[in-house]
Enzyme design. Structure first.
Site, PDB file in Angstrom:
ATOM      1  N   GLY A 173      -3.778 -12.291 -23.997  1.00 56.09           N
ATOM      2  CA  GLY A 173      -3.839 -13.305 -22.948  1.00 56.09           C
ATOM      3  C   GLY A 173      -2.535 -14.056 -22.753  1.00 56.09           C
ATOM      4  O   GLY A 173      -2.493 -15.085 -22.086  1.00 56.09           O
ATOM      5  N   ASN A 177     -13.143  -6.176 -21.735  1.00 56.43           N
ATOM      6  CA  ASN A 177     -13.774  -7.324 -22.391  1.00 56.43           C
ATOM      7  C   ASN A 177     -13.682  -8.504 -21.426  1.00 56.43           C
ATOM      8  O   ASN A 177     -12.623  -9.103 -21.277  1.00 56.43           O
ATOM      9  CB  ASN A 177     -13.033  -7.624 -23.705  1.00 56.43           C
ATOM     10  CG  ASN A 177     -13.497  -8.920 -24.335  1.00 56.43           C
ATOM     11  OD1 ASN A 177     -14.560  -9.453 -23.998  1.00 56.43           O
ATOM     12  ND2 ASN A 177     -12.718  -9.428 -25.276  1.00 56.43           N
ATOM     13  N   GLU A 225      -5.206  -5.400 -32.025  1.00 53.22           N
ATOM     14  CA  GLU A 225      -4.862  -6.417 -31.038  1.00 53.22           C
ATOM     15  C   GLU A 225      -4.009  -7.496 -31.693  1.00 53.22           C
ATOM     16  O   GLU A 225      -4.540  -8.428 -32.322  1.00 53.22           O
ATOM     17  CB  GLU A 225      -6.138  -7.064 -30.482  1.00 53.22           C
ATOM     18  CG  GLU A 225      -7.081  -6.089 -29.819  1.00 53.22           C
ATOM     19  CD  GLU A 225      -7.952  -6.787 -28.784  1.00 53.22           C
ATOM     20  OE1 GLU A 225      -7.887  -6.383 -27.617  1.00 53.22           O
ATOM     21  OE2 GLU A 225      -8.661  -7.739 -29.135  1.00 53.22           O
ATOM     22  N   GLU A 267     -10.586 -14.044 -30.958  1.00 53.31           N
ATOM     23  CA  GLU A 267     -11.125 -15.345 -30.524  1.00 53.31           C
ATOM     24  C   GLU A 267     -12.321 -15.740 -31.385  1.00 53.31           C
ATOM     25  O   GLU A 267     -12.543 -16.917 -31.654  1.00 53.31           O
ATOM     26  CB  GLU A 267     -11.472 -15.286 -29.022  1.00 53.31           C
ATOM     27  CG  GLU A 267     -10.202 -15.303 -28.184  1.00 53.31           C
ATOM     28  CD  GLU A 267     -10.290 -14.594 -26.841  1.00 53.31           C
ATOM     29  OE1 GLU A 267     -11.403 -14.295 -26.373  1.00 53.31           O
ATOM     30  OE2 GLU A 267      -9.216 -14.321 -26.272  1.00 53.31           O
ATOM     31  N   LYS A 313     -14.970 -11.352 -21.597  1.00 52.74           N
ATOM     32  CA  LYS A 313     -15.009 -12.675 -22.253  1.00 52.74           C
ATOM     33  C   LYS A 313     -16.024 -13.581 -21.552  1.00 52.74           C
ATOM     34  O   LYS A 313     -17.030 -13.086 -21.039  1.00 52.74           O
ATOM     35  CB  LYS A 313     -13.611 -13.290 -22.303  1.00 52.74           C
ATOM     36  CG  LYS A 313     -12.576 -12.318 -22.858  1.00 52.74           C
ATOM     37  CD  LYS A 313     -11.290 -12.975 -23.214  1.00 52.74           C
ATOM     38  CE  LYS A 313     -10.289 -11.909 -23.624  1.00 52.74           C
ATOM     39  NZ  LYS A 313      -9.075 -12.449 -24.204  1.00 52.74           N
ATOM     40  N   SER A 334      -2.628  -7.907 -23.431  1.00 50.92           N
ATOM     41  CA  SER A 334      -1.884  -7.958 -22.165  1.00 50.92           C
ATOM     42  C   SER A 334      -1.576  -6.572 -21.590  1.00 50.92           C
ATOM     43  O   SER A 334      -0.491  -6.342 -21.041  1.00 50.92           O
ATOM     44  CB  SER A 334      -0.603  -8.786 -22.321  1.00 50.92           C
ATOM     45  OG  SER A 334      -0.922 -10.123 -22.672  1.00 50.92           O
ATOM     46  N   HIS A 352     -13.369  -9.893 -32.751  1.00 49.10           N
ATOM     47  CA  HIS A 352     -12.314 -10.244 -31.793  1.00 49.10           C
ATOM     48  C   HIS A 352     -11.564 -11.472 -32.313  1.00 49.10           C
ATOM     49  O   HIS A 352     -12.162 -12.352 -32.934  1.00 49.10           O
ATOM     50  CB  HIS A 352     -12.927 -10.534 -30.412  1.00 49.10           C
ATOM     51  CG  HIS A 352     -11.887 -10.657 -29.353  1.00 49.10           C
ATOM     52  ND1 HIS A 352     -11.170 -11.816 -29.148  1.00 49.10           N
ATOM     53  CD2 HIS A 352     -11.407  -9.768 -28.459  1.00 49.10           C
ATOM     54  CE1 HIS A 352     -10.317 -11.622 -28.163  1.00 49.10           C
ATOM     55  NE2 HIS A 352     -10.428 -10.383 -27.730  1.00 49.10           N
TER      56      HIS A 352
HETATM   57  C1  PEP Z   1      -8.699  -9.034 -25.429  1.00 43.91           C
HETATM   58  O1  PEP Z   1      -9.216 -10.121 -25.266  1.00 43.91           O
HETATM   59  O2  PEP Z   1      -9.250  -8.185 -26.150  1.00 43.91           O
HETATM   60  C2  PEP Z   1      -7.431  -8.783 -24.744  1.00 43.91           C
HETATM   61  C3  PEP Z   1      -6.736  -7.745 -25.095  1.00 43.91           C
HETATM   62  O3  PEP Z   1      -7.067  -9.682 -23.778  1.00 43.91           O
HETATM   63  P1  PEP Z   1      -5.836  -9.534 -22.733  1.00 43.91           P
HETATM   64  O4  PEP Z   1      -5.873  -8.123 -22.222  1.00 43.91           O
HETATM   65  O5  PEP Z   1      -6.129 -10.553 -21.673  1.00 43.91           O
HETATM   66  O6  PEP Z   1      -4.593  -9.812 -23.511  1.00 43.91           O
END
Ligand code: PEP
Length: 249
Positions: free
Chosen positions: A173, A9, A167, A97, A11, A212, A95
């Site tokens: 992040g 992803n 998630e 976000e 973003k 992460s 997601h």
């Molecule tokens: C995500 O945005 O779906 C995600 C898992 O981000 P990150 O791997 O940067 O934590």
């Protein structure tokens, strides 16, 4: 047997040059990836470029969001048929976000899931709790509520046509990954909940972990019984790191 999926992803990151270099890097190392299906989800404006580059490879294309509406007067939105037109297989919905920055509700996420599905896209439904919800012991309640909204909209059969990504918001992040055991506990909870609706769906559906994930921790996470790959944010912007994660799938 569930084939692991590792989806990047990206973003709101990248330029035309950097996106092309990233895809070239991923394609160059793809031969080392044995098991996992690999997907990339660029920003909308790069879908066509990336779609053309991966068109003759096994890499699947995905979008990061979709409108619930049919094409029409919705300034700034992107309709599901536009995504299939660009060659997308997957679309991420819900997601954290989108939920937490743009206020997307469980109902809206379910409607987006439904719209993607009706267009023949495979939705990747993101679910997960905030830190305060985890600390209040509400992880399962939150994840169940997010899943139930989609089941209510499309039925368990409709959910079974998609992919789930667990998630935990506190791990996205932040560099703070859930331990394999913490993630496995929630994945097992999700699968058990779906089992009560339809055992076949529960056993077949892929449940990805996101938060992460890096080359260094992917193997431990993906080795857990109910973790079927990952949704990768930051680490998917580096071809070498992303490929290392894909190899762990
Ligand atoms: C995500 O945005 O779906 C995600 C898992 O981000 P990150 O791997 O940067 O934590």
């Amino acid at each position: 047997m569930r084939q692991p999926l590792v989806a990047g992803n990206w973003k709101m990151n990248g330029t035309l040059d950097s996106v092309q270099a990233l895809v070239e890097g991923i394609i160059a190392g793809l031969g080392e990836v044995q098991n996992a299906e690999v997907a990339v989800c660029p920003p909308f404006v790069y879908l066509e470029t990336v779609g053309r580059m991966v068109g003759h490879t096994p890499i699947a294309l995905g979008a990061q969001n979709v409108a619930k509406e049919d094409p029409g007067a919705y300034t700034g939105e992107i309709a599901a048929p536009m995504l299939t037109d660009m060659g997308c297989k997957y679309v991420i919905v819900g997601h954290s976000e989108r939920r937490n920055i743009y206020g997307e509700t469980d109902t809206l996420v379910a409607e987006k899931y439904d719209r993607g599905l009706r267009e023949g896209l495979v939705p990747i439904l993101c679910v997960g709790e905030l830190l305060e919800e985890r600390e209040a012991g509400k992880t399962e309640e939150v994840v169940a509520r997010q899943l139930d909204a989609v089941i209510q909209q499309v039925g368990i059969g409709g959910l079974g046509k998609g992919v789930i990504a667990y998630e935990p918001v506190w791990a996205i992040g932040t560099g703070r990954t859930a331990t394999p055991e913490q993630a496995q506990d929630v994945h097992a909870f999700i699968r058990e909940r779906l089992y009560s609706h339809d055992p076949a769906v529960a056993l077949a559906i892929r449940i990805l972990y996101g938060g992460s994930v890096k080359g260094s921790n992917a193997e431990g996470l993906f080795g857990m019984a109910d973790i079927d790959g990952g949704l990768i944010g930051g680490a998917s912007l580096d071809a070498g790191e992303f490929l290392a994660i894909c190899q762990a799938g």
